[in-house]
Design a protein around this motif. Structure first.
Motif, PDB file in Angstrom:
ATOM      1  N   THR A   1      48.607  39.429  38.945  1.00 32.79           N
ATOM      2  CA  THR A   1      47.562  38.649  38.276  1.00 32.79           C
ATOM      3  C   THR A   1      47.981  38.254  36.870  1.00 32.79           C
ATOM      4  O   THR A   1      47.795  37.106  36.444  1.00 32.79           O
ATOM      5  CB  THR A   1      46.250  39.455  38.227  1.00 32.79           C
ATOM      6  OG1 THR A   1      45.848  39.797  39.559  1.00 32.79           O
ATOM      7  CG2 THR A   1      45.143  38.660  37.544  1.00 32.79           C
TER       8      THR A   1
ATOM      9  N   SER B   1      57.207  41.890  42.052  1.00 33.16           N
ATOM     10  CA  SER B   1      56.493  43.158  41.854  1.00 33.16           C
ATOM     11  C   SER B   1      57.340  44.341  42.294  1.00 33.16           C
ATOM     12  O   SER B   1      57.274  45.428  41.697  1.00 33.16           O
ATOM     13  CB  SER B   1      55.163  43.136  42.617  1.00 33.16           C
ATOM     14  OG  SER B   1      55.371  43.165  44.018  1.00 33.16           O
TER      15      SER B   1
ATOM     16  N   PRO C   1      52.004  51.465  43.022  1.00 28.76           N
ATOM     17  CA  PRO C   1      50.730  51.514  43.759  1.00 28.76           C
ATOM     18  C   PRO C   1      50.046  50.149  43.830  1.00 28.76           C
ATOM     19  O   PRO C   1      50.328  49.241  43.046  1.00 28.76           O
ATOM     20  CB  PRO C   1      49.897  52.519  42.954  1.00 28.76           C
ATOM     21  CG  PRO C   1      50.899  53.357  42.237  1.00 28.76           C
ATOM     22  CD  PRO C   1      52.016  52.428  41.902  1.00 28.76           C
ATOM     23  N   ALA C   2      49.122  50.026  44.787  1.00 24.33           N
ATOM     24  CA  ALA C   2      48.508  48.735  45.089  1.00 24.33           C
ATOM     25  C   ALA C   2      47.765  48.117  43.902  1.00 24.33           C
ATOM     26  O   ALA C   2      47.933  46.924  43.609  1.00 24.33           O
ATOM     27  CB  ALA C   2      47.551  48.889  46.275  1.00 24.33           C
ATOM     28  N   LEU C   3      46.937  48.901  43.200  1.00 28.63           N
ATOM     29  CA  LEU C   3      46.149  48.329  42.111  1.00 28.63           C
ATOM     30  C   LEU C   3      47.016  47.865  40.940  1.00 28.63           C
ATOM     31  O   LEU C   3      46.860  46.721  40.480  1.00 28.63           O
ATOM     32  CB  LEU C   3      45.089  49.334  41.640  1.00 28.63           C
ATOM     33  CG  LEU C   3      44.187  48.849  40.495  1.00 28.63           C
ATOM     34  CD1 LEU C   3      43.459  47.563  40.886  1.00 28.63           C
ATOM     35  CD2 LEU C   3      43.193  49.938  40.096  1.00 28.63           C
ATOM     36  N   PRO C   4      47.925  48.713  40.412  1.00 27.26           N
ATOM     37  CA  PRO C   4      48.798  48.222  39.339  1.00 27.26           C
ATOM     38  C   PRO C   4      49.639  47.019  39.775  1.00 27.26           C
ATOM     39  O   PRO C   4      49.880  46.108  38.977  1.00 27.26           O
ATOM     40  CB  PRO C   4      49.675  49.438  39.020  1.00 27.26           C
ATOM     41  CG  PRO C   4      48.892  50.615  39.465  1.00 27.26           C
ATOM     42  CD  PRO C   4      48.139  50.149  40.667  1.00 27.26           C
ATOM     43  N   ARG C   5      50.063  47.014  41.036  1.00 27.39           N
ATOM     44  CA  ARG C   5      50.832  45.874  41.547  1.00 27.39           C
ATOM     45  C   ARG C   5      49.993  44.595  41.502  1.00 27.39           C
ATOM     46  O   ARG C   5      50.466  43.529  41.060  1.00 27.39           O
ATOM     47  CB  ARG C   5      51.281  46.157  42.978  1.00 27.39           C
ATOM     48  CG  ARG C   5      51.986  45.001  43.674  1.00 27.39           C
ATOM     49  CD  ARG C   5      52.324  45.359  45.112  1.00 27.39           C
ATOM     50  NE  ARG C   5      52.969  44.255  45.795  1.00 27.39           N
ATOM     51  CZ  ARG C   5      52.328  43.271  46.413  1.00 27.39           C
ATOM     52  NH1 ARG C   5      50.987  43.272  46.421  1.00 27.39           N
ATOM     53  NH2 ARG C   5      52.984  42.307  47.023  1.00 27.39           N
ATOM     54  N   ALA C   6      48.748  44.693  41.953  1.00 28.08           N
ATOM     55  CA  ALA C   6      47.866  43.528  41.935  1.00 28.08           C
ATOM     56  C   ALA C   6      47.599  43.047  40.510  1.00 28.08           C
ATOM     57  O   ALA C   6      47.571  41.840  40.245  1.00 28.08           O
ATOM     58  CB  ALA C   6      46.550  43.874  42.630  1.00 28.08           C
ATOM     59  N   LEU C   7      47.424  43.986  39.578  1.00 25.19           N
ATOM     60  CA  LEU C   7      47.205  43.609  38.174  1.00 25.19           C
ATOM     61  C   LEU C   7      48.441  42.942  37.585  1.00 25.19           C
ATOM     62  O   LEU C   7      48.337  41.999  36.795  1.00 25.19           O
ATOM     63  CB  LEU C   7      46.824  44.851  37.363  1.00 25.19           C
ATOM     64  CG  LEU C   7      45.447  45.464  37.696  1.00 25.19           C
ATOM     65  CD1 LEU C   7      45.248  46.768  36.924  1.00 25.19           C
ATOM     66  CD2 LEU C   7      44.330  44.477  37.376  1.00 25.19           C
TER      67      LEU C   7
ATOM     68  N   ILE D   1      49.382  38.933  46.456  1.00 21.53           N
ATOM     69  CA  ILE D   1      48.769  40.265  46.458  1.00 21.53           C
ATOM     70  C   ILE D   1      48.641  40.799  47.879  1.00 21.53           C
ATOM     71  O   ILE D   1      48.871  41.986  48.141  1.00 21.53           O
ATOM     72  CB  ILE D   1      47.391  40.217  45.768  1.00 21.53           C
ATOM     73  CG1 ILE D   1      47.565  39.926  44.273  1.00 21.53           C
ATOM     74  CG2 ILE D   1      46.620  41.518  45.975  1.00 21.53           C
ATOM     75  CD1 ILE D   1      46.264  39.733  43.522  1.00 21.53           C
TER      76      ILE D   1
END
Length: 443
Positions: free
Chosen positions: A143, A122, A134-140, A349
């Motif tokens: 995933t 990531s 950023p955290a959300l795009p990284r998590a997506l 994550i």
């Protein structure tokens, strides 16, 4: 007679349900894919920081340590029949308790290493596309990567093996080109093979732990032995060929990096990409992309191999039996895939590479020592579960003794904190084993 692809449900459990579809070439690619993950893109700078211009000596010392281990894997792997890798090797030679400890240590190591590489992936992607930082795009992103790799494995071992070969070719070609072309531009005054140039023996010892982590991976790729064609021939050939190629590649990239960047190598966060950029500026983006492909290949091989380890633990009753079953349509251990991919996805994550590497590195050294002892015992007993001629280690106990000795020396470089972490993990594993045995006896 061969099993029909759509066999009755009763046959979809146990070793006979697996398809022997992985040959020498695919197995060699799998070993290389798992070994050459994220480490090769980070290690040149770390070694330069620790050992300076004598960093190639650490890689050579690591090769001396890893080659006897590879030979032990080849020897015992050619004698033991069932899928499971170190888990089945130790079970066949030292009994169920040793086998469970090896399998559980390896599973924990592989979950954390997969998650760590996913976290590093990531970061590489964010370097190319800052929107993923950023955290959300990284998590997506994480995933999506795990979802794609799960899908490839879920549609059968043949598709997974083809994907591994393709990923190996995509990442190895630019890396070998960089080593082959860059060697002509090396400033040899920046590279040393002299022992006298090592800053200290403690520095060399500390660097060995990093080198062994970078070289590790064969144990995961060799887990699906139940799906290998002619394993007595293919396991030794693939293992030794892959290790030699990996050592040459690591050594070549370290020499080129030091010879091109000099002291700046230790300060680079992306040393391979920066080395390539010093030779040709647009190559930096190419090698950042290569790093992403390499890490994805590592995760692919990790998921393929470790899911078969979980399958073996379920097959033999140390996990719920559902993990030891395969699907009727594609003959893959679906629940074993889920059991490995989901915790790795969650850890990726929530964590980062550095925080996940400690337990992985310590556990794998223990696994290597155990497998080396298993190779000696299997050869001494002339164990031949496969029925054909096995790969024989010359010199009797000499090669296993060298392998175990190397692991002891490396483990001795660990700090008190690392010893404590390994001790806690081992205590937890013993408690799990005792609980499972108690439940099975009460059933």
């Amino acid at each position: 007679m061969d099993q029909p692809m759509h066999a009755p449900r009763a046959t979809m459990q146990g070793e006979a349900a697996l398809i022997r579809a992985v040959g020498t070439f695919a197995l060699t690619a799998a070993v290389i894919n798992v070994i050459i993950g994220g480490g090769i893109f980070r290690m040149p700078a770390s070694l330069s920081t620790q050992v300076g211009m004598a960093a190639p000596l650490a890689l050579i010392a690591g090769a001396i340590a890893i080659i006897p281990i590879a030979l032990c894997f080849a020897a015992v792997g050619s004698r033991v029949l069932a899928t499971g890798g170190p888990y089945t090797y130790l079970t066949a030679t030292f009994g169920q308790f040793a086998g469970f400890i090896a399998g559980a240590l390896m599973w924990i190591s592989n979950i954390t290493s997969s998650a760590g590489v996913a976290a590093a992936l990531s970061e590489q992607v964010a370097n190319l596309v800052p929107a993923f930082a950023p955290a959300l795009p990284r998590a997506l992103l994480i995933t999506g990567v795990y979802g794609a790799l799960f899908a490839l494995n879920a549609f059968g071992v043949k598709l997974g093996a083809r994907a591994i070969v393709a990923l190996a070719a995509l990442k190895l070609t630019p890396l070998f080109l960089l080593a082959a072309i860059g060697i002509w531009f090396v400033d040899w005054s920046q590279v040393s093979f002299a022992v006298g140039d090592v800053p200290s023996w403690s520095a060399l010892g500390a660097s060995m732990a990093l080198v062994m982590f970078a070289y590790s991976g064969m144990e995961t790729a060799l887990v699906p032995s139940g799906e290998l064609r002619d394993p007595s021939r293919n396991v030794p050939r693939a293992t030794v060929a892959a290790i030699l190629l990996v050592v040459l590649l690591y050594l070549g990239l370290q020499i080129v990096g030091q010879g091109v960047l000099g002291a700046g190598l230790g300060k680079s966060s992306v040393p391979v990409a920066d080395t390539a950029a010093a030779l040709w500026t647009p190559a930096r983006v190419i090698f950042l992309i290569t790093a992403c492909i390499s890490m994805t290949g590592f995760m692919m091989g990790n998921l393929l191999g470790t899911s078969r380890l979980v399958y073996a633990l379920g097959r033999d009753g140390y996990l719920p039996r559902v993990f030891g079953r395969v699907t009727e349509s594609h003959r893959v251990p679906m629940w074993a895939l889920v059991a490995h991919a989901v915790p790795a996805w969650v850890l990726a994550i929530a964590g980062n590479f550095d925080s996940l590497a400690l337990i992985s590195g310590g556990a794998i050294c223990l696994v290597y020592g155990l497998v080396s002892m298993a190779a000696w015992r299997a050869q001494r007993r002339d164990l031949r579960e496969r029925g054909d001629a096995p790969f024989v280690l010359r010199g009797g106990p000499l090669v296993p003794a060298l392998a175990v000795g190397a692991m002891v020396l490396i483990v001795m470089t660990l700090t008190q904190k690392e010893f404590a972490a390994i001790g806690i993990a081992l205590a937890a594993l013993v408690a799990v084993y005792a609980g499972l045995v108690f439940v099975r006896r009460r059933a």
